[in-house]
Structures are given as structure tokens and as C-alpha cells.
Design a protein around this motif. Structure first.
Motif, PDB file in Angstrom:
ATOM      1  N   TYR A 173       0.678  -1.292  -0.063  1.00 14.81           N
ATOM      2  CA  TYR A 173      -0.022   0.005  -0.096  1.00 14.81           C
ATOM      3  C   TYR A 173       0.775   1.486  -0.059  1.00 14.81           C
ATOM      4  O   TYR A 173       0.670   2.288  -0.936  1.00 14.81           O
ATOM      5  CB  TYR A 173      -0.701  -0.005   1.279  1.00 14.81           C
ATOM      6  N   ALA A 174       1.992   1.365   0.934  1.00 17.94           N
ATOM      7  CA  ALA A 174       2.722   2.484   0.899  1.00 17.94           C
ATOM      8  C   ALA A 174       3.604   2.696  -0.371  1.00 17.94           C
ATOM      9  O   ALA A 174       3.713   3.953  -0.923  1.00 17.94           O
ATOM     10  CB  ALA A 174       3.688   2.211   2.006  1.00 17.94           C
ATOM     11  N   SER A 175       4.026   1.472  -1.090  1.00 18.70           N
ATOM     12  CA  SER A 175       4.483   1.837  -2.366  1.00 18.70           C
ATOM     13  C   SER A 175       3.691   2.446  -3.331  1.00 18.70           C
ATOM     14  O   SER A 175       3.927   3.026  -4.040  1.00 18.70           O
ATOM     15  CB  SER A 175       5.189   0.566  -2.801  1.00 18.70           C
ATOM     16  N   TRP A 176       2.386   1.917  -3.322  1.00 18.43           N
ATOM     17  CA  TRP A 176       1.583   2.524  -4.556  1.00 18.43           C
ATOM     18  C   TRP A 176       1.166   3.727  -4.099  1.00 18.43           C
ATOM     19  O   TRP A 176       1.012   4.696  -4.967  1.00 18.43           O
ATOM     20  CB  TRP A 176       0.073   1.485  -4.291  1.00 18.43           C
ATOM     21  N   VAL A 177       1.265   4.340  -2.780  1.00 13.58           N
ATOM     22  CA  VAL A 177       0.705   5.718  -2.641  1.00 13.58           C
ATOM     23  C   VAL A 177       1.842   6.504  -3.141  1.00 13.58           C
ATOM     24  O   VAL A 177       1.782   7.540  -3.469  1.00 13.58           O
ATOM     25  CB  VAL A 177       0.435   5.983  -1.160  1.00 13.58           C
ATOM     26  N   LYS A 178       3.161   6.225  -2.534  1.00 16.32           N
ATOM     27  CA  LYS A 178       4.255   7.011  -2.898  1.00 16.32           C
ATOM     28  C   LYS A 178       4.752   6.885  -4.511  1.00 16.32           C
ATOM     29  O   LYS A 178       5.683   7.627  -4.555  1.00 16.32           O
ATOM     30  CB  LYS A 178       5.332   6.632  -1.805  1.00 16.32           C
ATOM     31  N   ASP A 179       4.230   5.980  -5.217  1.00 12.27           N
ATOM     32  CA  ASP A 179       4.645   6.208  -6.613  1.00 12.27           C
ATOM     33  C   ASP A 179       3.897   7.160  -7.293  1.00 12.27           C
ATOM     34  O   ASP A 179       4.044   7.030  -8.689  1.00 12.27           O
ATOM     35  CB  ASP A 179       4.297   4.700  -7.376  1.00 12.27           C
ATOM     36  N   SER A 180       2.797   7.623  -6.717  1.00  8.66           N
ATOM     37  CA  SER A 180       2.237   8.931  -7.182  1.00  8.66           C
ATOM     38  C   SER A 180       3.022   9.833  -7.809  1.00  8.66           C
ATOM     39  O   SER A 180       4.012  10.303  -7.108  1.00  8.66           O
ATOM     40  CB  SER A 180       1.107   9.309  -6.447  1.00  8.66           C
ATOM     41  N   PRO A 181       3.174  10.026  -9.168  1.00 11.07           N
ATOM     42  CA  PRO A 181       4.019  11.100  -9.754  1.00 11.07           C
ATOM     43  C   PRO A 181       3.653  12.567  -8.999  1.00 11.07           C
ATOM     44  O   PRO A 181       2.943  12.978  -8.768  1.00 11.07           O
ATOM     45  CB  PRO A 181       3.490  11.404 -11.273  1.00 11.07           C
ATOM     46  N   PRO A 182       5.177  12.985  -8.274  1.00 11.93           N
ATOM     47  CA  PRO A 182       5.040  14.091  -7.385  1.00 11.93           C
ATOM     48  C   PRO A 182       4.632  15.582  -8.159  1.00 11.93           C
ATOM     49  O   PRO A 182       5.041  15.612  -9.433  1.00 11.93           O
ATOM     50  CB  PRO A 182       6.501  14.373  -7.056  1.00 11.93           C
ATOM     51  N   GLN A 183       4.090  16.203  -7.592  1.00 16.32           N
ATOM     52  CA  GLN A 183       3.747  17.666  -8.264  1.00 16.32           C
ATOM     53  C   GLN A 183       5.002  18.587  -8.568  1.00 16.32           C
ATOM     54  O   GLN A 183       5.181  19.257  -9.409  1.00 16.32           O
ATOM     55  CB  GLN A 183       3.002  18.426  -7.442  1.00 16.32           C
ATOM     56  N   ASN A 184       6.127  18.244  -7.559  1.00 16.27           N
ATOM     57  CA  ASN A 184       7.402  18.761  -7.766  1.00 16.27           C
ATOM     58  C   ASN A 184       8.394  17.772  -7.723  1.00 16.27           C
ATOM     59  O   ASN A 184       8.369  16.772  -7.082  1.00 16.27           O
ATOM     60  CB  ASN A 184       7.569  19.815  -6.465  1.00 16.27           C
ATOM     61  N   ALA A 185       9.254  17.766  -8.776  1.00 15.79           N
ATOM     62  CA  ALA A 185      10.194  16.613  -9.074  1.00 15.79           C
ATOM     63  C   ALA A 185      11.203  16.538  -7.695  1.00 15.79           C
ATOM     64  O   ALA A 185      11.552  15.577  -7.623  1.00 15.79           O
ATOM     65  CB  ALA A 185      10.919  16.991 -10.404  1.00 15.79           C
ATOM     66  N   ASP A 186      11.359  17.531  -7.115  1.00 13.97           N
ATOM     67  CA  ASP A 186      12.249  17.583  -5.963  1.00 13.97           C
ATOM     68  C   ASP A 186      11.721  17.256  -4.562  1.00 13.97           C
ATOM     69  O   ASP A 186      12.521  17.297  -3.573  1.00 13.97           O
ATOM     70  CB  ASP A 186      13.164  18.830  -5.903  1.00 13.97           C
ATOM     71  N   GLN A 187      10.383  17.040  -4.515  1.00 17.02           N
ATOM     72  CA  GLN A 187       9.693  16.565  -3.592  1.00 17.02           C
ATOM     73  C   GLN A 187       8.903  15.441  -3.601  1.00 17.02           C
ATOM     74  O   GLN A 187       7.630  15.512  -3.914  1.00 17.02           O
ATOM     75  CB  GLN A 187       8.780  17.851  -3.375  1.00 17.02           C
ATOM     76  N   PRO A 188       9.616  14.221  -3.472  1.00 16.64           N
ATOM     77  CA  PRO A 188       8.670  12.935  -3.564  1.00 16.64           C
ATOM     78  C   PRO A 188       7.650  12.719  -2.662  1.00 16.64           C
ATOM     79  O   PRO A 188       7.535  13.350  -1.708  1.00 16.64           O
ATOM     80  CB  PRO A 188       9.929  11.830  -3.527  1.00 16.64           C
ATOM     81  N   VAL A 189       6.586  11.985  -2.845  1.00 16.91           N
ATOM     82  CA  VAL A 189       5.623  11.707  -1.981  1.00 16.91           C
ATOM     83  C   VAL A 189       6.087  10.913  -0.915  1.00 16.91           C
ATOM     84  O   VAL A 189       6.836  10.035  -1.008  1.00 16.91           O
ATOM     85  CB  VAL A 189       4.629  11.087  -2.881  1.00 16.91           C
ATOM     86  N   ARG A 190       5.530  11.204   0.225  1.00 15.80           N
ATOM     87  CA  ARG A 190       6.082  10.560   1.439  1.00 15.80           C
ATOM     88  C   ARG A 190       4.883  10.023   2.261  1.00 15.80           C
ATOM     89  O   ARG A 190       3.745  10.715   2.268  1.00 15.80           O
ATOM     90  CB  ARG A 190       6.901  11.453   2.213  1.00 15.80           C
ATOM     91  N   LEU A 191       5.023   9.323   3.028  1.00 18.68           N
ATOM     92  CA  LEU A 191       4.191   8.819   4.111  1.00 18.68           C
ATOM     93  C   LEU A 191       4.369   9.401   5.344  1.00 18.68           C
ATOM     94  O   LEU A 191       5.563   9.674   5.825  1.00 18.68           O
ATOM     95  CB  LEU A 191       3.920   7.238   4.259  1.00 18.68           C
ATOM     96  N   PRO A 192       3.267   9.478   6.388  1.00 20.22           N
ATOM     97  CA  PRO A 192       3.759   9.877   7.835  1.00 20.22           C
ATOM     98  C   PRO A 192       4.900   9.166   8.523  1.00 20.22           C
ATOM     99  O   PRO A 192       4.797   7.841   8.398  1.00 20.22           O
ATOM    100  CB  PRO A 192       2.489   9.849   8.612  1.00 20.22           C
ATOM    101  N   GLY A 193       5.902   9.900   8.761  1.00 20.51           N
ATOM    102  CA  GLY A 193       7.026   9.263   9.590  1.00 20.51           C
ATOM    103  C   GLY A 193       8.265   9.084   8.669  1.00 20.51           C
ATOM    104  O   GLY A 193       9.384   8.683   9.043  1.00 20.51           O
ATOM    105  N   ASP A 194       7.931   9.145   7.402  1.00 21.48           N
ATOM    106  CA  ASP A 194       9.348   9.106   6.387  1.00 21.48           C
ATOM    107  C   ASP A 194      10.157  10.285   6.693  1.00 21.48           C
ATOM    108  O   ASP A 194      11.603   9.908   6.752  1.00 21.48           O
ATOM    109  CB  ASP A 194       8.675   9.223   5.017  1.00 21.48           C
ATOM    110  N   VAL A 195       9.682  11.474   7.056  1.00 25.50           N
ATOM    111  CA  VAL A 195      10.481  12.591   7.088  1.00 25.50           C
ATOM    112  C   VAL A 195      11.419  12.393   8.285  1.00 25.50           C
ATOM    113  O   VAL A 195      12.458  12.675   8.522  1.00 25.50           O
ATOM    114  CB  VAL A 195       9.906  13.979   7.186  1.00 25.50           C
ATOM    115  N   GLU A 196      10.869  11.890   9.385  1.00 27.05           N
ATOM    116  CA  GLU A 196      11.440  11.886  10.750  1.00 27.05           C
ATOM    117  C   GLU A 196      12.460  10.557  10.309  1.00 27.05           C
ATOM    118  O   GLU A 196      13.694  10.630  11.012  1.00 27.05           O
ATOM    119  CB  GLU A 196      10.432  11.100  11.704  1.00 27.05           C
ATOM    120  N   SER A 197      12.199   9.527   9.635  1.00 25.47           N
ATOM    121  CA  SER A 197      13.169   8.430   9.490  1.00 25.47           C
ATOM    122  C   SER A 197      14.732   9.002   8.726  1.00 25.47           C
ATOM    123  O   SER A 197      15.581   8.723   9.077  1.00 25.47           O
ATOM    124  CB  SER A 197      12.548   7.444   8.727  1.00 25.47           C
TER     125      SER A 197
END
Length: 357
Positions: free
Chosen positions: A291-315
Motif C-alpha cells: 500500500y505504501a509503495s502504491w501511494v508513494k509512486d504517485s507522480p510528484p507535483q514537484n520533481a524534487d519533492q517525492p511523495v512521502r508517508l507519515p514518519g518518512d521525514v522523521e526517519s
């Protein structure tokens, strides 16, 4: 300036020993504050050191106080923190809830009259490591201590209401949401003041009723009020932090009266769910990762800002800051050094921090 985590943690450990904590308590609090900085929650990190020291010296928080159990059965318990360090109370509560959920499948607890519990997401991460999903609501009640205006209102009526939700993923970092129901957490307002920056958006109603991004407008004088995030939706969640963590715990949600200046006391309601009792943890984790992979594979609106899930930034922050060091602004560092002077911390601990900069 960039400083390394280990000597910084040792400095904080000595500071809390200097204010009266035993070694065990000082280790818990120091580790939690530095770890909060490592994951990027600087608002709940070392910036809290001086306020904690002042609160203990004024008798608003107490060293070496363990929470008292007021009620307990196989799946529930109620704790009173006795105005002790919140990290100590929250750690004990989390470990006890983990043990109950491991046995019974579900655990629920309330904690009231605790010192500041720190970053709620840390406790969700701890539970996730034991294979448990969690729900946390917290409030911070005191006379005159409201910070948020209700949706459609213009003055302070509500607390900043943190919420954390955690989901374990075997063999991978957990998914952890850790948010304030305010447009910006109070700790981030303090951090912006220390760093001399504006807030990321105009989310304070000043005393004239105008929206502003000036962090000093919140306290004035005269004081302003924070907006809840997400309009009526965030406002609704904020109300439930007071209902669940305040009124349900027995601590209340009464913010009437003049501000006392006392350091806020935290109250928490938490639910732990043993995922393995709902199905195979390995299969569950594979589905979450898919599920996480499917969500994060969404083409990002900004190329330098990939889609993340809650907790990714902290990790990501933990990995980066563990290698490079923790960025601390001069004002925050000066406040930590003031706490060191107030507690007669040996200069060698301060020099050890400076040596890594």
C-alpha cells in the motif's frame, strides 16, 4: 551550529542531574530531547531544557516522581503523573500498555497531571517496535493556558492538542503520524522566535483580529491566538483532544482565568492494539508495504519533492542528523548553557559539545 548528538545528550544528562533528577530519570529525559532533535522535531528537543529546569526550580514540576496507579485491570489502567517529568511517566505507561496488549490484544490507559511528555510520536514508535498500532490524544490544561481560537472564533479557548497514530511494519520503519491540531505547534512558535524567522504561514490572529505570520504576535501583549489546522476539521480534532485527554482522564479542560505562567501539565489517552492477534504480522506488513509503495509512486507535483508517508521525514532526518549532527541556533544553545549554569554543570560537558561543532 552543528553539534553531535552524544556529547549533547551527556550535557543534558548532567543538567538534569544538577536540577535533582537521579541518573535513570536524567538519562530518559536527555535522550528523549536529543532524539526529538535527531528526527527533526526541534520544537520538542533541547529547546525544552531551560523551561524544564526553571519549572523544577519553581516547584511546578518535580524530579524523581513516578506515576501512581489509580486503577488497573487486564486491559486498562489510570495513572497520575504527580507533576513529574512526563517522559518518565509516558515511558512507564507505554511499556505497561505494551505488556497488556501483548497478553490481551488491546490496552487503553489515561495519564493525568504529568509534566510535558515530549514528542508523542516517540511512544508510538516504541509500541510499533513491539508490533502494536496506537492512538494517542493529549492536552495541556492550566488556567489561562488556552492557545487556539475555535473555528469561527477570535480568541483563545483550546489547547494545541497533539495527536499521534502509529502503525507497525515488520522489518521496516513504522508509519507514524505526529501532529499538533494547531496550524503550527507551540514549540515551533518558540523555535521561530529563537531563530528570528517568520512562521511558514499566517496562522495567528493578532490582538487586532488580523492574520499574521509573526511568532511574537501570539503572546503580545496583548495576546493573539493560533488557528486550528484545516479549518473546521482540525478544530473538531482539537476539541476531541480536550474531551479524550482532558475530561475523560479526569484532568479537565478548563482554561478560564488569568494566565498563571506555570509550565503546562500534560494529560494523555492512549490505545494499543496487538496487530498479531488480528492476523499474521508478516502478511499484514507486506500488505502495508505494498500500500505504501502504491501511494508513494504517485507522480510528484514537484520533481524534487517525492511523495512521502507519515514518519518518512522523521526517519530520513534521523539518518541524516546522526551522521552530520544537529543544527542548533544560537539563542537555543544560549538557553541550554543558561540551564547548565543554573545547575552548576561542570564546564567540561559544555566544552565537549563545542568541540564537535
Amino acid at each position: 551550529m552543528l553539534v553531535q548528538a552524544k556529547p549533547l545528550e551527556e550535557l543534558l544528562h548532567r543538567i538534569f542531574i544538577g536540577v535533582g533528577s537521579n541518573d535513570h530519570e536524567a538519562r530518559i529525559v536527555a535522550h528523549h530531547l536529543v532524539d526529538s532533535c535527531l528526527v527533526g522535531h526541534d520544537s520538542h528537543g533541547v529547546i525544552r531544557t531551560l523551561p524544564y529546569v526553571k519549572a523544577v526550580k519553581k516547584g511546578e514540576m518535580h524530579a524523581n516522581v513516578r506515576p501512581q496507579t489509580l486503577f488497573e485491570n487486564d486491559t486498562m489502567f489510570v495513572l497520575d503523573g504527580g507533576h513529574g517529568f512526563g517522559q518518565v511517566a509516558a515511558l512507564e505507561a507505554t511499556n505497561r500498555a505494551i505488556a497488556k496488549a501483548e497478553k490481551s490484544g488491546l490496552a487503553m490507559y489515561t495519564l493525568r497531571h504529568s509534566g510535558h511528555c515530549g514528542r508523542l510520536g516517540a511512544w508510538a514508535e516504541l509500541a510499533a517496535g513491539a508490533g502494536q498500532a496506537t492512538i494517542y490524544f493529549a492536552n495541556s490544561v492550566r488556567p489561562g493556558g488556552a492557545q487556539i481560537a475555535p473555528f469561527g472564533g477570535s480568541d483563545r479557548r483550546l489547547n494545541v492538542g497533539p495527536i499521534s497514530l502509529g502503525m507497525p511494519v515488520k522489518g521496516a520503519d513504522p508509519i507514524v503520524l505526529d501532529i499538533s491540531t494547531a496550524s503550527v505547534a507551540m514549540g515551533k512558535v518558540r523555535l521561530a522566535r529563537n531563530q528570528g524567522t517568520k512562521l511558514r504561514e499566517a496562522c495567528i490572529i493578532d490582538a487586532n483580529g488580523d492574520l499574521t505570520d509573526d511568532p511574537f504576535a501570539l503572546d503580545g501583549p496583548p495576546p493573539g491566538a493560533l488557528l486550528p489546522f484545516g479549518g473546521h476539521k482540525g478544530y473538531g480534532l482539537c476539541v476531541f483532544t480536550d474531551l479524550f485527554a482532558g475530561i475523560l482522564t479526569g484532568a479537565g479542560a478548563d482554561y478560564r482565568g488569568e494566565a498563571t505562567g506555570w509550565y503546562p501539565i500534560n494529560n494523555v489517552m492512549a490505545i494499543h492494539i496487538n496487530v498479531s492477534m488480528l492476523g499474521d504480522l508478516d502478511a499484514f506488513s507486506r500488505e502495508v508495504l505494498d500500500y505504501a509503495s502504491w501511494v508513494k509512486d504517485s507522480p510528484p507535483q514537484n520533481a524534487d519533492q517525492p511523495v512521502r508517508l507519515p514518519g518518512d521525514v522523521e526517519s530520513e532526518n534521523r539518518r541524516l542528523r546522526s551522521e552530520r549532527g544537529i543544527e542548533i541556533d544560537k539563542t537555543t544553545l544560549d538557553q541550554v548553557l543558561e540551564a547548565a549554569r543554573m545547575t552548576e554543570t561542570p564546564p567540561s560537558f559544555i566544552e565537549a559539545v563545542r568541540a564537535t561543532a
